[in-house]
Design a protein around this motif. Structure first.
Motif, short mmCIF file in Angstrom:
data_model
loop_
_atom_site.label_atom_id
_atom_site.label_comp_id
_atom_site.label_asym_id
_atom_site.label_seq_id
_atom_site.Cartn_x
_atom_site.Cartn_y
_atom_site.Cartn_z
N ALA A 44 0.82 -1.21 0.00
CA ALA A 44 0.00 0.00 0.00
C ALA A 44 0.86 1.26 0.00
CB ALA A 44 -0.92 -0.01 1.22
N LEU A 45 1.93 1.25 0.76
CA LEU A 45 2.82 2.42 0.81
C LEU A 45 3.49 2.66 -0.54
CD1 LEU A 45 4.49 1.95 4.32
CD2 LEU A 45 2.85 3.72 3.66
N VAL A 46 3.84 1.58 -1.21
CA VAL A 46 4.55 1.70 -2.49
C VAL A 46 3.59 2.06 -3.63
CG1 VAL A 46 5.86 0.43 -4.25
CG2 VAL A 46 6.41 0.14 -1.82
N THR A 47 2.41 1.41 -3.66
CA THR A 47 1.52 1.57 -4.81
C THR A 47 0.32 2.48 -4.57
OG1 THR A 47 0.10 -0.33 -4.25
CG2 THR A 47 2.12 -0.78 -5.50
N ARG A 48 -0.07 2.64 -3.28
CA ARG A 48 -1.28 3.38 -2.91
C ARG A 48 -2.54 2.75 -3.51
NH1 ARG A 48 -0.92 5.96 1.34
NH2 ARG A 48 -2.64 7.31 0.71
N ILE A 49 -2.49 1.45 -3.73
CA ILE A 49 -3.65 0.74 -4.29
C ILE A 49 -4.08 -0.35 -3.31
CG2 ILE A 49 -4.55 -0.64 -6.19
CD1 ILE A 49 -2.49 0.69 -8.01
N SER A 50 -5.25 -0.20 -2.73
CA SER A 50 -5.73 -1.12 -1.70
C SER A 50 -5.93 -2.53 -2.23
CB SER A 50 -7.04 -0.60 -1.11
OG SER A 50 -7.54 -1.48 -0.13
N SER A 51 -6.53 -2.64 -3.40
CA SER A 51 -6.83 -3.97 -3.94
C SER A 51 -5.56 -4.76 -4.22
CB SER A 51 -7.67 -3.85 -5.22
OG SER A 51 -6.96 -3.13 -6.21
N ALA A 84 -4.16 -6.03 -1.01
CA ALA A 84 -4.92 -7.18 -0.53
C ALA A 84 -4.52 -8.45 -1.28
CB ALA A 84 -6.41 -6.93 -0.71
N LEU A 85 -4.36 -8.35 -2.58
CA LEU A 85 -4.00 -9.51 -3.39
C LEU A 85 -2.61 -10.02 -3.04
CD1 LEU A 85 -5.43 -8.23 -6.80
CD2 LEU A 85 -6.33 -10.12 -5.43
N VAL A 86 -1.68 -9.10 -2.81
CA VAL A 86 -0.32 -9.50 -2.44
C VAL A 86 -0.33 -10.20 -1.07
CG1 VAL A 86 1.96 -8.63 -1.79
CG2 VAL A 86 0.82 -7.74 -3.83
N ALA A 87 -1.03 -9.61 -0.10
CA ALA A 87 -1.10 -10.21 1.23
C ALA A 87 -1.74 -11.59 1.18
CB ALA A 87 -1.88 -9.30 2.18
N ILE A 129 -10.52 -14.26 -1.79
CA ILE A 129 -10.14 -12.85 -1.95
C ILE A 129 -9.87 -12.55 -3.42
CG2 ILE A 129 -8.25 -11.21 -1.54
CD1 ILE A 129 -8.24 -12.17 1.37
N PHE A 130 -9.16 -13.43 -4.09
CA PHE A 130 -8.90 -13.22 -5.53
C PHE A 130 -10.23 -13.23 -6.31
CE2 PHE A 130 -4.50 -13.53 -4.68
CZ PHE A 130 -3.82 -13.09 -5.80
N TRP A 131 -11.13 -14.14 -5.95
CA TRP A 131 -12.43 -14.21 -6.62
C TRP A 131 -13.21 -12.92 -6.43
CZ3 TRP A 131 -15.15 -16.33 -10.26
CH2 TRP A 131 -16.55 -16.24 -10.23
N ARG A 132 -13.22 -12.40 -5.21
CA ARG A 132 -13.97 -11.19 -4.92
C ARG A 132 -13.32 -9.95 -5.53
NH1 ARG A 132 -19.04 -11.23 -3.55
NH2 ARG A 132 -18.85 -9.51 -2.06
N HIS A 133 -12.05 -10.05 -5.87
CA HIS A 133 -11.33 -8.93 -6.46
C HIS A 133 -11.20 -9.06 -7.98
CE1 HIS A 133 -10.09 -7.97 -2.32
NE2 HIS A 133 -9.73 -6.80 -2.78
N ARG A 134 -11.97 -9.92 -8.60
CA ARG A 134 -11.79 -10.16 -10.03
C ARG A 134 -12.00 -8.88 -10.86
NH1 ARG A 134 -16.32 -12.36 -8.07
NH2 ARG A 134 -18.29 -12.20 -9.20
N ALA A 135 -12.96 -8.02 -10.47
CA ALA A 135 -13.14 -6.76 -11.21
C ALA A 135 -11.94 -5.84 -10.99
CB ALA A 135 -14.42 -6.07 -10.75
N ASN A 136 -11.41 -5.85 -9.76
CA ASN A 136 -10.22 -5.05 -9.47
C ASN A 136 -9.02 -5.52 -10.28
OD1 ASN A 136 -11.90 -5.50 -6.76
ND2 ASN A 136 -11.02 -3.44 -6.66
N ILE A 137 -8.90 -6.84 -10.40
CA ILE A 137 -7.79 -7.40 -11.17
C ILE A 137 -7.87 -6.94 -12.63
CG2 ILE A 137 -6.81 -9.55 -12.06
CD1 ILE A 137 -7.68 -10.87 -9.39
N GLN A 138 -9.08 -6.90 -13.16
CA GLN A 138 -9.26 -6.44 -14.54
C GLN A 138 -8.87 -4.97 -14.66
OE1 GLN A 138 -13.32 -6.54 -16.04
NE2 GLN A 138 -12.56 -7.11 -18.07
N ARG A 139 -9.28 -4.15 -13.67
CA ARG A 139 -8.92 -2.73 -13.72
C ARG A 139 -7.41 -2.52 -13.52
NH1 ARG A 139 -13.85 -2.18 -10.85
NH2 ARG A 139 -12.75 -2.10 -8.85
N LEU A 140 -6.81 -3.35 -12.66
CA LEU A 140 -5.35 -3.27 -12.48
C LEU A 140 -4.63 -3.55 -13.79
CD1 LEU A 140 -4.99 -5.12 -9.04
CD2 LEU A 140 -4.27 -2.76 -9.52
N ALA A 141 -5.10 -4.54 -14.51
CA ALA A 141 -4.48 -4.89 -15.80
C ALA A 141 -4.63 -3.75 -16.80
CB ALA A 141 -5.10 -6.17 -16.34
N GLN A 142 -5.72 -2.99 -16.66
CA GLN A 142 -5.98 -1.87 -17.58
C GLN A 142 -5.40 -0.55 -17.08
OE1 GLN A 142 -10.25 -2.07 -17.69
NE2 GLN A 142 -10.29 -3.78 -19.16
#
Length: 203
Positions: free
Chosen positions: A140-147, A150-153, A180-193
């Motif tokens: 979070a400190l490095v990227t400022r991205i919560s999702s 969460a995925l890394v943790a 957690i990965f399943w619930r973040h699937r939309a976030n993963i798509q946005r991260l990729a974009q």
């Protein structure tokens, strides 16, 4: 046979206790009590602390974070206290986590479970929980991205359990990480974009 039946009934009761604790939607309750509106109509619509922060009220977000984490921790500690069973405690913690994801009070539309996941790990084995929290914090400190944090943790929780000597917790950590990965699937798509918002952004 009766003993086996009794054991199954106890584990079912433990799972139900954990699920009901996890189902308490603290984010929704806190934002309503503080006059911040319906959290489900704010930002991403998620009921967790990250979305509460989008209201601009840091106290509400902090309270949500603590209470959501406490749901998993309390479930684990209650079962450990009364039953003295680590296996049952794991069931209670995972059930609380699932309760947060799919709360009966909100028609099974819950949060993404990160705080409850971390609280559960802290109660099951505090060194593992702290390691997972640090993984979240550093990301979070490095990227400022919560999702992404969460995925890394979540991804690191299983190997961390092995490294730190908590191999018996690897299945529980793996179940929660996959969800957690399943619930973040939309976030993963946005991260990729490259469209995932930073922590604190309203949209």
């Amino acid at each position: 046979m009766p003993e086996a039946g009794d054991g199954a009934a106890i584990l079912a009761a433990v799972a139900l206790l954990g699920y009901m604790l996890g189902s308490i939607p603290f984010g929704v309750v806190i934002t309503k009590l503080m006059g911040l509106g319906d959290l489900r109509q704010i930002g991403s619509g998620n009921i967790g602390a990250t979305n509460v922060l989008r209201t601009g009220n840091k106290a509400a977000a902090a309270a949500t974070l603590i209470l959501d984490g406490a749901k998993g921790a309390v479930a684990v500690l209650l079962v450990e206290w009364f039953l003295g069973s680590e296996a049952a405690a794991q069931i209670a913690g995972v059930a609380a986590f699932i309760g947060h994801l799919y709360p009966v009070w909100l028609r099974f539309r819950g949060g993404k479970g990160v705080a409850t996941f971390l609280g559960t790990l802290l109660a099951l084995a505090w060194p593992l929980g702290i390691a997972a929290c640090l993984a979240w914090l550093v990301t979070a400190l490095v990227t400022r991205i919560s999702s992404l944090s969460a995925l890394v943790a979540a991804a690191l929780s299983v190997p961390l359990a092995q490294i730190l000597g908590y191999r018996e917790l690897m299945p529980a950590a793996a179940i929660m990480a996959v969800l957690i990965f399943w619930r973040h699937r939309a976030n993963i798509q946005r991260l990729a974009q490259g469209r995932e918002p930073k922590i604190g952004k309203k949209t």
